[in-house]
Design an enzyme around this catalytic site. Structure first.
Site, PDB file in Angstrom:
ATOM      1  N   CYS A 175      -1.246  -1.999 -14.159  1.00 30.72           N
ATOM      2  CA  CYS A 175      -0.851  -0.916 -13.233  1.00 30.72           C
ATOM      3  C   CYS A 175       0.517  -0.320 -13.570  1.00 30.72           C
ATOM      4  O   CYS A 175       0.869   0.750 -13.079  1.00 30.72           O
ATOM      5  CB  CYS A 175      -0.856  -1.423 -11.798  1.00 30.72           C
ATOM      6  SG  CYS A 175      -2.466  -2.005 -11.280  1.00 30.72           S
ATOM      7  N   HIS A 193       3.578   3.011  -7.108  1.00 36.54           N
ATOM      8  CA  HIS A 193       2.202   2.690  -7.500  1.00 36.54           C
ATOM      9  C   HIS A 193       1.381   2.542  -6.223  1.00 36.54           C
ATOM     10  O   HIS A 193       1.822   1.912  -5.253  1.00 36.54           O
ATOM     11  CB  HIS A 193       2.194   1.400  -8.314  1.00 36.54           C
ATOM     12  CG  HIS A 193       0.817   0.862  -8.544  1.00 36.54           C
ATOM     13  ND1 HIS A 193      -0.199   1.649  -9.023  1.00 36.54           N
ATOM     14  CD2 HIS A 193       0.278  -0.365  -8.332  1.00 36.54           C
ATOM     15  CE1 HIS A 193      -1.298   0.929  -9.103  1.00 36.54           C
ATOM     16  NE2 HIS A 193      -1.029  -0.302  -8.691  1.00 36.54           N
ATOM     17  N   ASN A 214      -6.608   2.179  -5.542  1.00 40.19           N
ATOM     18  CA  ASN A 214      -5.715   1.798  -6.641  1.00 40.19           C
ATOM     19  C   ASN A 214      -6.365   2.209  -7.961  1.00 40.19           C
ATOM     20  O   ASN A 214      -7.371   1.633  -8.366  1.00 40.19           O
ATOM     21  CB  ASN A 214      -5.497   0.278  -6.585  1.00 40.19           C
ATOM     22  CG  ASN A 214      -4.561  -0.227  -7.664  1.00 40.19           C
ATOM     23  OD1 ASN A 214      -4.232   0.492  -8.614  1.00 40.19           O
ATOM     24  ND2 ASN A 214      -4.135  -1.477  -7.529  1.00 40.19           N
TER      25      ASN A 214
HETATM   26  O1  UT7 Z   1      -2.138  -3.026  -8.477  1.00 42.47           O
HETATM   27  C1  UT7 Z   1      -1.485  -4.204  -8.866  1.00 42.47           C
HETATM   28  C2  UT7 Z   1      -0.989  -4.943  -7.767  1.00 42.47           C
HETATM   29  N1  UT7 Z   1      -2.004  -5.296  -6.806  1.00 42.47           N
HETATM   30  C3  UT7 Z   1      -1.628  -5.427  -5.578  1.00 42.47           C
HETATM   31  O2  UT7 Z   1      -0.490  -5.145  -5.307  1.00 42.47           O
HETATM   32  C4  UT7 Z   1      -2.562  -5.986  -4.554  1.00 42.47           C
HETATM   33  C5  UT7 Z   1      -1.781  -6.886  -3.661  1.00 42.47           C
HETATM   34  N2  UT7 Z   1      -2.530  -7.525  -2.619  1.00 42.47           N
HETATM   35  C6  UT7 Z   1      -3.064  -6.851  -1.561  1.00 42.47           C
HETATM   36  O3  UT7 Z   1      -3.041  -5.636  -1.481  1.00 42.47           O
HETATM   37  C7  UT7 Z   1      -3.631  -7.681  -0.437  1.00 42.47           C
HETATM   38  O4  UT7 Z   1      -3.302  -9.037  -0.638  1.00 42.47           O
HETATM   39  C8  UT7 Z   1      -5.168  -7.544  -0.247  1.00 42.47           C
HETATM   40  C9  UT7 Z   1      -5.491  -6.178   0.326  1.00 42.47           C
HETATM   41  C10 UT7 Z   1      -5.876  -7.730  -1.570  1.00 42.47           C
HETATM   42  C11 UT7 Z   1      -5.668  -8.591   0.731  1.00 42.47           C
HETATM   43  O5  UT7 Z   1      -4.988  -8.474   1.972  1.00 42.47           O
HETATM   44  P1  UT7 Z   1      -4.367  -9.773   2.684  1.00 42.47           P
HETATM   45  O6  UT7 Z   1      -3.789  -9.315   3.956  1.00 42.47           O
HETATM   46  O7  UT7 Z   1      -3.452 -10.409   1.686  1.00 42.47           O
HETATM   47  O8  UT7 Z   1      -5.649 -10.633   2.982  1.00 42.47           O
HETATM   48  P2  UT7 Z   1      -6.030 -12.104   2.468  1.00 42.47           P
HETATM   49  O9  UT7 Z   1      -6.367 -12.071   1.019  1.00 42.47           O
HETATM   50  O10 UT7 Z   1      -4.975 -13.060   2.914  1.00 42.47           O
HETATM   51  O11 UT7 Z   1      -7.337 -12.365   3.287  1.00 42.47           O
HETATM   52  C12 UT7 Z   1      -7.332 -12.457   4.720  1.00 42.47           C
HETATM   53  C13 UT7 Z   1      -8.747 -12.651   5.196  1.00 42.47           C
HETATM   54  C14 UT7 Z   1      -9.493 -13.769   4.474  1.00 42.47           C
HETATM   55  O12 UT7 Z   1     -10.302 -14.417   5.429  1.00 42.47           O
HETATM   56  P3  UT7 Z   1      -9.828 -15.817   6.092  1.00 42.47           P
HETATM   57  O13 UT7 Z   1      -9.637 -16.755   4.935  1.00 42.47           O
HETATM   58  O14 UT7 Z   1      -8.556 -15.502   6.805  1.00 42.47           O
HETATM   59  O15 UT7 Z   1     -10.971 -16.147   6.995  1.00 42.47           O
HETATM   60  C15 UT7 Z   1     -10.377 -13.048   3.495  1.00 42.47           C
HETATM   61  O16 UT7 Z   1     -11.541 -13.750   3.183  1.00 42.47           O
HETATM   62  O17 UT7 Z   1      -9.510 -11.463   4.958  1.00 42.47           O
HETATM   63  C16 UT7 Z   1     -10.714 -11.802   4.267  1.00 42.47           C
HETATM   64  N3  UT7 Z   1     -11.089 -10.669   3.403  1.00 42.47           N
HETATM   65  C17 UT7 Z   1     -11.825  -9.654   3.832  1.00 42.47           C
HETATM   66  N4  UT7 Z   1     -12.394  -9.377   5.019  1.00 42.47           N
HETATM   67  C18 UT7 Z   1     -13.099  -8.221   5.136  1.00 42.47           C
HETATM   68  C19 UT7 Z   1     -10.725 -10.449   2.115  1.00 42.47           C
HETATM   69  N5  UT7 Z   1     -11.236  -9.285   1.693  1.00 42.47           N
HETATM   70  C20 UT7 Z   1     -11.924  -8.767   2.745  1.00 42.47           C
HETATM   71  C21 UT7 Z   1     -12.658  -7.589   2.926  1.00 42.47           C
HETATM   72  N6  UT7 Z   1     -13.228  -7.348   4.139  1.00 42.47           N
HETATM   73  N7  UT7 Z   1     -12.813  -6.651   1.941  1.00 42.47           N
END
Ligand code: UT7
Length: 313
Positions: free
Chosen positions: A109, A240, A270
């Protein structure tokens, strides 16, 4: 002797994939995606290759310049059409250009900022007088459409800038870096590894998130210092476009108010190396930047890699 930004262009595939479409594909919801990421829809290639999108963006960036005159083409991409020829060589051929030095840069990225740095350095060497720098991606091909934690994030597209060596300083300063010890947090394997096909994006989103905010803020501060500028001198921050919560956290820590922050990830998700040049092109076309304004670009991505740049448009 400096380098100035002359013109920009971008290309987004017509096909829109909304959060509601994704609800039918994986266990997710529009509410979860918009509140956690800010993304509402993304564009998906219907057969356009990375070099097709890159070429269209390049033609737009060259609207008042003959493509045959281009002396350097650098394409930032993690999703090239082929291992070789490079996407840059494919773009060169599609532009009908036979003279340019052409190669790709890989920094996920952050790729566009890396490519800009390479082109800027080459232009300052005085051997070459102009350059096309392109960020282009077809992430829809490396996303696992059954993995809700990644497939909701990415989209396809390309953005291009046309640069010229000039008397005036247009590109004012860079800050770039990498820390390969974080490689496993955000990766896509390939044929040199011992992993088996198919190769998909793997990400520990939560861990990436925290490091992304901290690193983008530190890099932005360093580049402002190198350019002897303060955050309030900046007319527009173009970060980004990975996650609206990351963008807001970065802007807040830099004391840059929301009205000076460009956001289009709601429409495109993204697009990796394409995200900053697409946003720059849109900001200019929407009149959000006028001649003499200072724009701060800040990126973060797999590697980990990061990069910032200040440009006087
Ligand atoms: O481009 C290069 C750099 N990339 C980035 O900067 C991405 C950085 N990361 C992010 O943007 C975020 O971490 C995400 C958007 C990918 C995820 O958001 P988060 O607030 O960090 O969520 P999480 O991964 O901690 O997941 C929270 C919950 C989990 O469920 P439990 O374990 O709490 O029951 C996941 O299983 O959300 C669940 N989950 C979803 N639920 C519905 C993960 N993806 C989804 C989804 N829909 N698509």
């Amino acid at each position: 002797m400096g380098v100035r930004l002359v013109s920009t262009g971008s290309c987004l595939p017509d096909k829109v994939l909304s959060n509601f479409d994704l609800e039918k594909m994986v266990d997710t919801s529009d509410h979860w995606i918009t509140t956690r990421t800010g993304i509402r829809e993304r564009r998906i290639s219907q057969g356009e290759t990375t070099s097709d999108m890159a070429t269209e963006a390049a033609f737009k960036a060259l609207s008042s310049t003959s493509p045959e005159e281009v002396e350097l083409i650098v394409v930032a991409t993690a999703t090239p059409d082929a291992f070789f020829p490079s996407t840059a060589c494919k773009v060169q051929s599609k532009l009908g250009n036979k003279r340019a030095v052409a190669f790709d840069v890989s920094a996920a990225c952050t790729g566009f900022i890396y490519a800009l740095y390479v082109a800027d350095s080459i232009l300052r060497s005085k051997d070459i007088k102009n350059a096309l720098v392109i960020g282009a991606e077809r992430f829809s091909k490396i996303v696992n459409w059954e993995d809700r934690s990644t497939c909701i994030l990415f989209g396809d597209g390309a953005g291009a800038v046309y640069l010229e060596a000039s008397e005036d300083e247009g590109i004012l300063a860079f800050d770039l870096g990498a820390d390969g010890s974080y490689g496993e947090l955000l990766s896509v394997p390939s044929v040199g590894s011992n992993e088996d096909f198919p190769f998909f994006v793997k990400m520990k989103g939560n861990e990436v998130f925290k490091i992304a905010v901290r690193t983008m803020v530190e890099s932005a501060k360093r580049v402002l210092e190198k350019a002897s500028l303060k955050a309030e001198d900046i007319s527009l921050l173009i970060p980004h476009q990975a996650n609206l919560r990351i963008i807001n956290a970065v802007a807040q820590r830099l004391n840059i108010p929301q009205e000076k922050v460009f956001v289009n990830l709601d429409k495109y998700g993204n697009t990796s190396a394409a995200s900053i040049p697409i946003a720059l092109d849109e900001a200019l076309r929407q009149g959000k930047l006028k001649k003499g304004d200072l724009v701060l670009l800040v990126a973060f991505g797999g590697g980990f890699t990061w990069g910032s740049c200040v440009i006087k448009v």
